[in-house]
Design an enzyme around this catalytic site. Structure first.
Site, PDB file in Angstrom:
ATOM      1  N   GLU A  17      23.293 -29.697 133.422  1.00 40.81           N
ATOM      2  CA  GLU A  17      22.146 -28.905 132.942  1.00 40.81           C
ATOM      3  C   GLU A  17      20.828 -29.574 133.335  1.00 40.81           C
ATOM      4  OE1 GLU A  17      21.047 -26.389 131.510  1.00 40.81           O
ATOM      5  OE2 GLU A  17      22.750 -25.267 130.750  1.00 40.81           O
ATOM      6  N   ARG A 100      20.594 -28.925 118.255  1.00 36.65           N
ATOM      7  CA  ARG A 100      20.085 -29.839 119.280  1.00 36.65           C
ATOM      8  C   ARG A 100      19.110 -29.077 120.171  1.00 36.65           C
ATOM      9  NH1 ARG A 100      22.464 -28.361 124.129  1.00 36.65           N
ATOM     10  NH2 ARG A 100      24.582 -27.556 124.104  1.00 36.65           N
ATOM     11  N   ASN A 102      18.029 -27.699 123.724  1.00 33.06           N
ATOM     12  CA  ASN A 102      18.936 -27.251 124.787  1.00 33.06           C
ATOM     13  C   ASN A 102      18.289 -27.206 126.172  1.00 33.06           C
ATOM     14  OD1 ASN A 102      21.442 -26.338 125.751  1.00 33.06           O
ATOM     15  ND2 ASN A 102      20.677 -24.234 125.793  1.00 33.06           N
ATOM     16  N   GLU A 121      29.578 -25.345 119.693  1.00 28.18           N
ATOM     17  CA  GLU A 121      29.743 -23.905 119.896  1.00 28.18           C
ATOM     18  C   GLU A 121      30.303 -23.330 118.600  1.00 28.18           C
ATOM     19  OE1 GLU A 121      29.483 -22.137 123.148  1.00 28.18           O
ATOM     20  OE2 GLU A 121      28.363 -23.883 123.790  1.00 28.18           O
ATOM     21  N   ASN A 153      17.781 -20.528 125.673  1.00 22.99           N
ATOM     22  CA  ASN A 153      18.068 -21.029 127.003  1.00 22.99           C
ATOM     23  C   ASN A 153      17.007 -20.648 128.017  1.00 22.99           C
ATOM     24  OD1 ASN A 153      19.959 -22.606 128.372  1.00 22.99           O
ATOM     25  ND2 ASN A 153      21.647 -21.350 127.600  1.00 22.99           N
ATOM     26  N   ASP A 202      21.834 -18.188 131.714  1.00 26.85           N
ATOM     27  CA  ASP A 202      21.624 -19.574 131.275  1.00 26.85           C
ATOM     28  C   ASP A 202      20.298 -20.068 131.862  1.00 26.85           C
ATOM     29  OD1 ASP A 202      21.939 -22.223 130.476  1.00 26.85           O
ATOM     30  OD2 ASP A 202      24.077 -22.238 130.773  1.00 26.85           O
TER      31      ASP A 202
HETATM   32  C1  BGC Z   1      24.356 -24.570 126.567  1.00 27.35           C
HETATM   33  C2  BGC Z   1      25.834 -24.420 126.372  1.00 27.35           C
HETATM   34  C3  BGC Z   1      26.221 -22.966 126.502  1.00 27.35           C
HETATM   35  C4  BGC Z   1      25.723 -22.442 127.814  1.00 27.35           C
HETATM   36  C5  BGC Z   1      26.029 -20.991 128.048  1.00 27.35           C
HETATM   37  C6  BGC Z   1      23.983 -23.993 127.882  1.00 27.35           C
HETATM   38  O1  BGC Z   1      22.608 -24.129 128.089  1.00 27.35           O
HETATM   39  O2  BGC Z   1      23.972 -25.923 126.502  1.00 27.35           O
HETATM   40  O3  BGC Z   1      26.214 -24.942 125.120  1.00 27.35           O
HETATM   41  O4  BGC Z   1      27.627 -22.813 126.433  1.00 27.35           O
HETATM   42  O5  BGC Z   1      24.338 -22.647 127.925  1.00 27.35           O
HETATM   43  O6  BGC Z   1      25.486 -20.148 127.157  1.00 27.35           O
HETATM   44 CA    CA Z   2      20.779 -24.077 129.776  1.00 27.58          CA
END
Ligand code: BGC
Ligand code: CA
Length: 290
Positions: A17, A100, A102, A121, A153, A202
């Site tokens: 990520e 947390r 992200n 999750e 996200n 995402d």
């Molecule tokens: C998150 C994951 C999640 C994924 C897809 C990511 O940014 O950190 O926990 O499964 O996105 O939604």
């Molecule tokens: Ca992400």
């Protein structure tokens, strides 16, 4: 023909990520959130190294004053790498200890836009929408600008800095907000919608034409959408859990894509970092001014 290349590495990310292009270091950074690692690849010689982190690390952004700011499970931290020094700035959500940070981006005024989600999750049928969208100002002030999100996200800024895109991955929704010069957001507008399972939006980034590139977790692809939301094109990746996308290189013509190995032990490319020939040119990422 579009080419996709897996970057050679003797390991895979559990949840790759947080891609960042650092022009200052001529290097690409990314994180393995669940593997608690920060990764760096020099674009001068392709040398790859990593740092172990004390907690889950979602993202990394340059500080204009030097060093970095990172989003850990426990909040915003300053980070110096040489020598390694990590210092808490603030936790935006002390009342939500199960969450947390992200994903995040800096805007042209040097503020950071960061979303949050539950650390673990949650059951699909009962996912509490405890995620939020926060703004960290250069003076350290933190404010909440959106709430009741399941997986916050992919914030992305339009090249003119006037639009902030944000997603809720689990419900498959991409929103857009007008971003005003004073840092306030206009009303949340529905921009794009996907099914949230096989096509979960995402990480995102904009190219210099304003095209919005989205990494699809479950969708084995990155796709480009015109500023009006119409689909332009997509690039297939050889593993389904595609998590983040960014432009890198001195001319911002190289595209890198992260993925997640989580839950796919037999997929040798799950969790790899990829370089993709996108045919587009990116925008230099902004730095945090605090
Ligand atoms: C998150 C994951 C999640 C994924 C897809 C990511 O940014 O950190 O926990 O499964 O996105 O939604
Ligand atoms: Ca992400």
């Amino acid at each position: 023909m579009t080419t996709v290349r897996a970057i050679p590495r003797d390991t895979r990310d559990i949840l790759g990520e947080g891609l960042l292009w650092s022009a200052r270091e001529n290097a690409l950074f990314w994180t393995d959130i669940l593997g608690r690692k920060l990764w760096r690849m020099s674009l001068a010689d392709d040398a790859i190294c990593h740092w172990d982190m004390p907690e889950a690390i979602g993202w990394i952004i340059e500080r204009a004053a030097g060093g970095f700011i990172v989003g850990l499970a426990s909040g915003f931290h300053r980070l110096d790498l040489d020598p390694f020094h990590l210092e808490l700035i603030a936790n935006p959500q002390p009342e939500r200890p199960g969450n947390r940070l992200n994903d995040a981006k800096a805007d042209a005024q040097g503020r950071i836009w960061a979303g949050s989600m539950p650390f673990l999750e949650q059951p699909a049928t009962n996912w509490p929408p405890t995620g939020s969208l926060y703004r960290l100002d250069p003076d350290g002030a933190i404010s909440r600008h959106d709430d009741a999100i399941t997986i916050a996200n992919g914030p992305a800024l339009s090249p003119d800095g006037k639009v902030l895109y944000h997603t809720d991955s689990r419900i498959g929704q991409v929103w857009k907000f007008a971003l005003n010069a004073d840092g306030s957001l206009g009303p949340r507008e529905a921009h794009l919608h996907f099914d949230g399972t096989t096509d979960s939006p995402d990480g995102m980034t904009c190219d210099r034409e304003g095209g919005l590139w989205i990494a699809f977790y479950g969708g084995a692809k990155v796709a480009r959408f015109h500023p009006d939301g119409t689909f332009d094109r997509q690039i297939a990746l050889p593993t389904p859990q595609i998590t983040n996308v960014c432009f890198a290189g001195a001319d911002l013509s190289r595209m890198f894509v992260t993925s997640a190995g989580d839950g796919r032990p037999d997929d040798t490319l799950a969790g790899a970092l990829f370089e993709v020939d996108s045919g587009a040119i990116g925008v230099l990422p902004h730095q945090y001014l605090g």
